[in-house]
Design a protein around this motif. Sequence first.
Motif, mmCIF file in Angstrom:
data_model
loop_
_atom_site.group_PDB
_atom_site.id
_atom_site.type_symbol
_atom_site.label_atom_id
_atom_site.label_comp_id
_atom_site.label_asym_id
_atom_site.label_seq_id
_atom_site.Cartn_x
_atom_site.Cartn_y
_atom_site.Cartn_z
ATOM 1 N N ALA A 213 7.135 3.834 2.403
ATOM 2 C CA ALA A 213 5.943 2.998 2.245
ATOM 3 C C ALA A 213 4.708 3.876 2.338
ATOM 4 N N ALA A 214 3.581 3.322 1.926
ATOM 5 C CA ALA A 214 2.311 4.042 2.018
ATOM 6 C C ALA A 214 1.220 3.095 2.476
ATOM 7 N N ALA A 215 0.390 3.585 3.389
ATOM 8 C CA ALA A 215 -0.810 2.864 3.818
ATOM 9 C C ALA A 215 -2.001 3.623 3.251
ATOM 10 N N ASP A 216 -2.798 2.935 2.440
ATOM 11 C CA ASP A 216 -3.857 3.653 1.734
ATOM 12 C C ASP A 216 -4.938 2.680 1.295
ATOM 13 N N SER A 217 -6.052 3.263 0.853
ATOM 14 C CA SER A 217 -7.027 2.460 0.121
ATOM 15 C C SER A 217 -6.417 2.148 -1.236
ATOM 16 N N THR A 218 -7.094 1.336 -2.016
ATOM 17 C CA THR A 218 -6.476 0.867 -3.256
ATOM 18 C C THR A 218 -6.488 1.922 -4.371
ATOM 19 N N GLY A 219 -6.441 3.186 -3.993
ATOM 20 C CA GLY A 219 -6.128 4.231 -4.957
ATOM 21 C C GLY A 219 -4.754 4.005 -5.555
ATOM 22 N N PHE A 220 -3.958 3.167 -4.900
ATOM 23 C CA PHE A 220 -2.615 2.863 -5.427
ATOM 24 C C PHE A 220 -2.653 1.852 -6.576
ATOM 25 N N ALA A 221 -3.823 1.290 -6.869
ATOM 26 C CA ALA A 221 -3.926 0.215 -7.860
ATOM 27 C C ALA A 221 -3.322 0.565 -9.228
ATOM 28 N N PRO A 222 -3.609 1.747 -9.798
ATOM 29 C CA PRO A 222 -3.022 2.054 -11.107
ATOM 30 C C PRO A 222 -1.493 2.065 -11.090
ATOM 31 N N LEU A 223 -0.906 2.501 -9.976
ATOM 32 C CA LEU A 223 0.562 2.553 -9.876
ATOM 33 C C LEU A 223 1.145 1.149 -9.704
ATOM 34 N N VAL A 224 0.401 0.273 -9.059
ATOM 35 C CA VAL A 224 0.840 -1.126 -8.949
ATOM 36 C C VAL A 224 0.782 -1.778 -10.330
ATOM 37 N N GLU A 225 -0.308 -1.540 -11.021
ATOM 38 C CA GLU A 225 -0.481 -2.129 -12.356
ATOM 39 C C GLU A 225 0.542 -1.578 -13.351
ATOM 40 N N ALA A 226 0.988 -0.336 -13.104
ATOM 41 C CA ALA A 226 2.005 0.274 -13.978
ATOM 42 C C ALA A 226 3.419 -0.165 -13.614
ATOM 43 N N GLY A 227 3.545 -0.988 -12.571
ATOM 44 C CA GLY A 227 4.852 -1.503 -12.184
ATOM 45 C C GLY A 227 5.668 -0.576 -11.312
ATOM 46 N N LYS A 228 5.024 0.452 -10.740
ATOM 47 C CA LYS A 228 5.768 1.426 -9.925
ATOM 48 C C LYS A 228 5.720 1.104 -8.428
ATOM 49 N N LEU A 229 4.702 0.378 -7.989
ATOM 50 C CA LEU A 229 4.557 0.042 -6.577
ATOM 51 C C LEU A 229 4.304 -1.456 -6.419
ATOM 52 N N ARG A 230 4.638 -1.973 -5.222
ATOM 53 C CA ARG A 230 4.405 -3.369 -4.889
ATOM 54 C C ARG A 230 3.525 -3.429 -3.635
ATOM 55 N N VAL A 231 2.531 -4.313 -3.637
ATOM 56 C CA VAL A 231 1.637 -4.467 -2.483
ATOM 57 C C VAL A 231 2.225 -5.490 -1.520
ATOM 58 N N LEU A 232 2.422 -5.093 -0.260
ATOM 59 C CA LEU A 232 2.964 -6.009 0.745
ATOM 60 C C LEU A 232 1.876 -6.756 1.499
ATOM 61 N N ASN A 233 0.728 -6.087 1.710
ATOM 62 C CA ASN A 233 -0.389 -6.765 2.368
ATOM 63 C C ASN A 233 -1.676 -6.015 2.082
ATOM 64 N N THR A 234 -2.807 -6.671 2.322
ATOM 65 C CA THR A 234 -4.113 -6.027 2.251
ATOM 66 C C THR A 234 -4.868 -6.320 3.545
ATOM 67 N N TRP A 235 -5.948 -5.556 3.796
ATOM 68 C CA TRP A 235 -6.534 -5.543 5.133
ATOM 69 C C TRP A 235 -7.947 -6.102 5.222
ATOM 70 N N GLY A 236 -8.416 -6.755 4.179
ATOM 71 C CA GLY A 236 -9.765 -7.317 4.203
ATOM 72 C C GLY A 236 -9.792 -8.727 4.774
ATOM 73 N N GLU A 237 -10.980 -9.311 4.776
ATOM 74 C CA GLU A 237 -11.142 -10.694 5.234
ATOM 75 C C GLU A 237 -10.458 -11.672 4.282
ATOM 76 N N GLN A 238 -10.461 -11.327 2.990
ATOM 77 C CA GLN A 238 -9.885 -12.201 1.977
ATOM 78 C C GLN A 238 -8.939 -11.415 1.075
ATOM 79 N N ARG A 239 -8.088 -12.116 0.361
ATOM 80 C CA ARG A 239 -7.205 -11.467 -0.605
ATOM 81 C C ARG A 239 -8.026 -10.770 -1.685
ATOM 82 N N LEU A 240 -7.464 -9.703 -2.234
ATOM 83 C CA LEU A 240 -8.130 -8.987 -3.308
ATOM 84 C C LEU A 240 -7.860 -9.669 -4.646
ATOM 85 N N ALA A 241 -8.900 -9.783 -5.457
ATOM 86 C CA ALA A 241 -8.758 -10.438 -6.758
ATOM 87 C C ALA A 241 -7.713 -9.734 -7.624
ATOM 88 N N LYS A 242 -7.610 -8.417 -7.457
ATOM 89 C CA LYS A 242 -6.665 -7.642 -8.279
ATOM 90 C C LYS A 242 -5.220 -7.889 -7.857
#
Length: 322
Positions: free
Chosen positions: A201-230
């Motif tokens: 697993a990886a804990a990171d800022s959303t620098g992982f976004a392109p890899l999620v969009e490419a279907g290589k990674l899955r987001v388990l949770n985010t750490w803001g007050e609200q869900r991310l639109a992306k």
Amino acid sequence: MRRRHLIQLAAAGAAGTALPALAQSGAFPNRPLKLVIAFPAGGPTDITMRSLADNAGKVLGQPVVVENKPGAGGSLPAQQLQTSPADGYTLAQIPLGVFRLPYTTKINWDPVKDISYVINVTGYAFGIVVPTDSPLKSWTHFVGWAKANPGKLTYGSTGTLTSPHLTTELIAQELGIQLQHVPYKGSADLAQAIVGGHIMAAADSTGFAPLVEAGKLRVLNTWGEQRLAKFPDAPTLKELGLNIVQNSPFGIGAPRGTPPAVVKRLHDAFKTAMEDPSYVQALARYDMLPMYMSSTQYTKFAQDTFAKEKALITKLGLAKPG
């Protein structure tokens, strides 16, 4: 007559001394500036800060050259300020890790008193990701596997004592699980590691976004007050029952003793640079938002954060002995 003549001479002398000072302040900057950032080239911090630097350079009339200095929990740029002239030509990104440094390492400078805080510019959107083909399909699976296999679930972060590292350790402490931390120098190295199967697993800022969009990674949770639109399907930590929000604001500092007129010139230039649509668009790629604090507000934030980080380091048992 003599008295009036003396007053005129005194006024002329005062004007004469003021002119060089005005000329000097008006001349800043008369050569390129350097902005040292805490993470490697190619990651979200690098990409967004280069956009900001380009915009600020146009306002200042001199290039703002970005220098990458990763490692040491993001504190190397701030350390460089301690040996740089207080003339405004060397600036540094100040990540939250800077405020933790004295509690974990012996240093001979003070993160609050020995930096001139210019402006806060943004903060991160964070989360935990796993490879798409991972058996850890959800946060429930992640926690369950970690409980069944204490200390065996490996996760990477952007470095020891960074916000991704400490927040994940706080999450683990709250849930009563043990994880194995693997530090990297930044988002680019971390992305290679998780895609390459070196960590679970990886804990990171959303620098992982392109890899999620490419279907290589899955987001388990985010750490803001609200869900991310992306990533609308990824729950926040608060939704998962953890009273934790982390967005790790960061900004720009200069060496202690930088003249107030220079700090104001820098503040005004970077504030204008923040408002440029190209910078806002660069931030949006990583679900980051402009997060403005003036020099006075940012200095107060530094004071408050320094106290809060001491409590976090103590809670996690990471304070240096003595």
